[in-house]
Design a protein around this motif. Structure first.
Motif, PDB file in Angstrom:
ATOM      1  N   ASP A  31      23.889   7.280  37.481  1.00  0.00           N
ATOM      2  CA  ASP A  31      23.235   6.788  38.688  1.00  0.00           C
ATOM      3  C   ASP A  31      22.642   5.397  38.444  1.00  0.00           C
ATOM      4  OD1 ASP A  31      21.815   6.376  41.000  1.00  0.00           O
ATOM      5  OD2 ASP A  31      20.501   8.120  40.777  1.00  0.00           O
ATOM      6  N   PRO A  32      23.048   4.381  39.222  1.00  0.00           N
ATOM      7  CA  PRO A  32      22.466   3.048  39.038  1.00  0.00           C
ATOM      8  C   PRO A  32      20.950   3.017  39.204  1.00  0.00           C
ATOM      9  CG  PRO A  32      24.459   2.911  40.369  1.00  0.00           C
ATOM     10  CD  PRO A  32      24.137   4.372  40.213  1.00  0.00           C
ATOM     11  N   PHE A  33      20.410   3.891  40.061  1.00  0.00           N
ATOM     12  CA  PHE A  33      18.960   3.924  40.229  1.00  0.00           C
ATOM     13  C   PHE A  33      18.261   4.430  38.965  1.00  0.00           C
ATOM     14  CE2 PHE A  33      19.833   3.988  44.906  1.00  0.00           C
ATOM     15  CZ  PHE A  33      19.106   2.859  45.222  1.00  0.00           C
ATOM     16  N   ARG A  34      18.880   5.375  38.266  1.00  0.00           N
ATOM     17  CA  ARG A  34      18.292   5.831  37.010  1.00  0.00           C
ATOM     18  C   ARG A  34      18.355   4.717  35.976  1.00  0.00           C
ATOM     19  NH1 ARG A  34      20.046   8.487  32.301  1.00  0.00           N
ATOM     20  NH2 ARG A  34      18.476   9.830  31.349  1.00  0.00           N
ATOM     21  N   GLU A  35      19.430   3.955  35.951  1.00  0.00           N
ATOM     22  CA  GLU A  35      19.515   2.807  35.060  1.00  0.00           C
ATOM     23  C   GLU A  35      18.402   1.805  35.373  1.00  0.00           C
ATOM     24  OE1 GLU A  35      21.979   1.894  32.466  1.00  0.00           O
ATOM     25  OE2 GLU A  35      21.870   4.085  32.571  1.00  0.00           O
ATOM     26  N   ASP A  49      21.543  -3.670  45.342  1.00  0.00           N
ATOM     27  CA  ASP A  49      20.805  -4.543  44.432  1.00  0.00           C
ATOM     28  C   ASP A  49      20.833  -4.048  42.987  1.00  0.00           C
ATOM     29  OD1 ASP A  49      20.025  -6.182  46.590  1.00  0.00           O
ATOM     30  OD2 ASP A  49      18.335  -4.861  47.039  1.00  0.00           O
ATOM     31  N   VAL A  50      21.141  -2.763  42.782  1.00  0.00           N
ATOM     32  CA  VAL A  50      21.073  -2.210  41.429  1.00  0.00           C
ATOM     33  C   VAL A  50      22.427  -1.755  40.894  1.00  0.00           C
ATOM     34  CG1 VAL A  50      18.702  -1.449  41.827  1.00  0.00           C
ATOM     35  CG2 VAL A  50      20.570   0.156  42.218  1.00  0.00           C
ATOM     36  N   ALA A  51      23.434  -1.647  41.769  1.00  0.00           N
ATOM     37  CA  ALA A  51      24.732  -1.108  41.352  1.00  0.00           C
ATOM     38  C   ALA A  51      25.530  -2.127  40.529  1.00  0.00           C
ATOM     39  CB  ALA A  51      25.540  -0.695  42.579  1.00  0.00           C
ATOM     40  N   PRO A  52      26.386  -1.649  39.630  1.00  0.00           N
ATOM     41  CA  PRO A  52      27.265  -2.542  38.858  1.00  0.00           C
ATOM     42  C   PRO A  52      28.255  -3.274  39.769  1.00  0.00           C
ATOM     43  CG  PRO A  52      27.178  -0.351  37.882  1.00  0.00           C
ATOM     44  CD  PRO A  52      26.534  -0.248  39.233  1.00  0.00           C
ATOM     45  N   ASP A  53      28.936  -4.259  39.209  1.00  0.00           N
ATOM     46  CA  ASP A  53      29.802  -5.109  40.020  1.00  0.00           C
ATOM     47  C   ASP A  53      31.023  -4.375  40.564  1.00  0.00           C
ATOM     48  OD1 ASP A  53      30.802  -4.867  37.430  1.00  0.00           O
ATOM     49  OD2 ASP A  53      31.646  -6.886  37.376  1.00  0.00           O
ATOM     50  N   ARG A  54      31.453  -3.308  39.926  1.00  0.00           N
ATOM     51  CA  ARG A  54      32.601  -2.538  40.413  1.00  0.00           C
ATOM     52  C   ARG A  54      32.167  -1.123  40.809  1.00  0.00           C
ATOM     53  NH1 ARG A  54      37.393  -4.872  38.425  1.00  0.00           N
ATOM     54  NH2 ARG A  54      37.131  -7.136  38.628  1.00  0.00           N
ATOM     55  N   PHE A  55      31.035  -1.022  41.491  1.00  0.00           N
ATOM     56  CA  PHE A  55      30.460   0.281  41.791  1.00  0.00           C
ATOM     57  C   PHE A  55      31.426   1.188  42.555  1.00  0.00           C
ATOM     58  CE2 PHE A  55      27.745   2.924  44.705  1.00  0.00           C
ATOM     59  CZ  PHE A  55      27.312   3.809  43.742  1.00  0.00           C
ATOM     60  N   ILE A  65      12.984   4.454  45.931  1.00  0.00           N
ATOM     61  CA  ILE A  65      11.569   4.100  45.868  1.00  0.00           C
ATOM     62  C   ILE A  65      10.999   4.707  44.591  1.00  0.00           C
ATOM     63  CG2 ILE A  65       9.316   4.209  47.019  1.00  0.00           C
ATOM     64  CD1 ILE A  65      10.841   4.721  49.643  1.00  0.00           C
ATOM     65  N   PHE A  66      10.375   3.883  43.775  1.00  0.00           N
ATOM     66  CA  PHE A  66       9.862   4.310  42.470  1.00  0.00           C
ATOM     67  C   PHE A  66       8.338   4.202  42.457  1.00  0.00           C
ATOM     68  CE2 PHE A  66      14.069   2.570  42.035  1.00  0.00           C
ATOM     69  CZ  PHE A  66      14.717   3.376  41.112  1.00  0.00           C
ATOM     70  N   VAL A  67       7.691   5.262  42.018  1.00  0.00           N
ATOM     71  CA  VAL A  67       6.233   5.268  41.881  1.00  0.00           C
ATOM     72  C   VAL A  67       5.893   5.702  40.457  1.00  0.00           C
ATOM     73  CG1 VAL A  67       4.061   6.297  42.636  1.00  0.00           C
ATOM     74  CG2 VAL A  67       5.848   5.778  44.326  1.00  0.00           C
ATOM     75  N   ALA A  68       5.317   4.800  39.692  1.00  0.00           N
ATOM     76  CA  ALA A  68       4.925   5.120  38.317  1.00  0.00           C
ATOM     77  C   ALA A  68       3.657   5.955  38.341  1.00  0.00           C
ATOM     78  CB  ALA A  68       4.700   3.832  37.527  1.00  0.00           C
ATOM     79  N   LEU A  69       3.708   7.138  37.732  1.00  0.00           N
ATOM     80  CA  LEU A  69       2.572   8.038  37.708  1.00  0.00           C
ATOM     81  C   LEU A  69       1.739   7.820  36.445  1.00  0.00           C
ATOM     82  CD1 LEU A  69       4.404  11.285  38.903  1.00  0.00           C
ATOM     83  CD2 LEU A  69       3.193   9.581  40.298  1.00  0.00           C
ATOM     84  N   ALA A  70       0.493   8.218  36.501  1.00  0.00           N
ATOM     85  CA  ALA A  70      -0.417   7.974  35.377  1.00  0.00           C
ATOM     86  C   ALA A  70      -0.037   8.769  34.142  1.00  0.00           C
ATOM     87  CB  ALA A  70      -1.854   8.302  35.795  1.00  0.00           C
TER      88      ALA A  70
END
Length: 263
Positions: free
Chosen positions: A83-87, A102-108, A129-134
């Protein structure tokens, strides 16, 4: 994915108040999504907890029951490794809003992830959407646009970025005591998975290149990423397929999933 036929007939302030009131309760995620939908319309949502290279932990989804095997189970069984989002998460960006483009590789669209998984989940577009938790973990929301043919706009992205500090404060208050189940306790690295079982014959460089191929990077992009020539990349690809006795990315993906189910 399934959502109510219409959005709540409330103002964004009222929806936010409902989300705040739901902190610490089971209805927190649905209430928070109702607030977000008044900021930027979207259809379905999958929420996960990411932590380093560990397996994601499922938090919430509104996927129809008959679609769960394709959309949820296949992702958690191993497709998440590509998953590009996990990357994007693993690159350590912190709180963020990003579109798939915006996050996918060039040959997605030529990638095994797209052809074997993403094309089947019927998303025209996707925002993460990413939220960093404490507690060191990251809450990840994957949202899809309204309608099969609609794509998110730049206005949608800006609106979500504008409310991201509010969303992050809410989620941190709710999830800081969240303890993932055992499913999230095992660290998984795609290159290591690819060198297990049938892939034990691959060298570290070959497993690295195999992972990049599966994620959708072109020969040219792989060459840039690991500082070798395009010709060398092609030679490695040929050797990978020969050693594994395969002839396509699809077979390589199936090998990856097969090893994942054994771990």
């Amino acid at each position: 994915m399934h959502v109510p036929a219409s959005f709540p007939a409330v103002s964004s302030e009222e929806a936010l108040a409902m989300a705040i009131d739901a902190v610490g309760r089971a209805e927190f995620v649905p209430a928070t999504l109702d607030y977000l939908r008044l900021t930027a319309p979207f259809h379905g949502c999958l929420a996960l907890i990411f932590e380093n290279a560990k397996r994601p932990v499922h938090v919430y989804d509104n996927v129809r029951a008959e679609r769960r095997a394709i959309v949820i189970d296949r992702y958690l069984d191993g497709a998440y490794l590509l998953d590009p989002f996990r990357e994007y998460f693993l690159s350590g960006r912190g709180d963020a809003v990003a579109r798939m483009r915006d996050v996918a590789p060039d040959r997605f669209r030529n990638s095994t992830y797209y052809q074997s998984y993403y094309s089947h989940i019927r998303l025209k577009d996707e925002i993460g959407i990413f939220v960093a938790l404490a507690n060191g973990k990251t809450l990840f929301f994957s949202i899809g646009p309204m309608g099969a043919e609609r794509e998110f706009t730049a206005i949608d992205v800006r609106a979500l970025k504008r409310v991201l500090p509010v969303l992050s404060a809410l989620c941190r208050r709710h999830f800081d005591r969240y303890e993932p189940g055992e499913a999230g306790s095992l660290a998984v690295n795609i290159e290591e998975v690819l060198t297990q079982g049938a892939g034990a014959c691959l060298s570290p460089r070959e497993s690295q290149i195999a992972a990049l191929i599966l994620k959708g990077h072109s020969t040219e992009a792989i060459a840039r990423l690991i500082a070798i020539s395009g010709g060398t990349v092609k030679l490695h690809r040929k050797n990978i397929y020969r050693k594994l006795g395969i002839s396509s990315q699809g077979e390589l993906f199936n090998l990856l999933l097969s090893e994942m189910t054994k771990s």
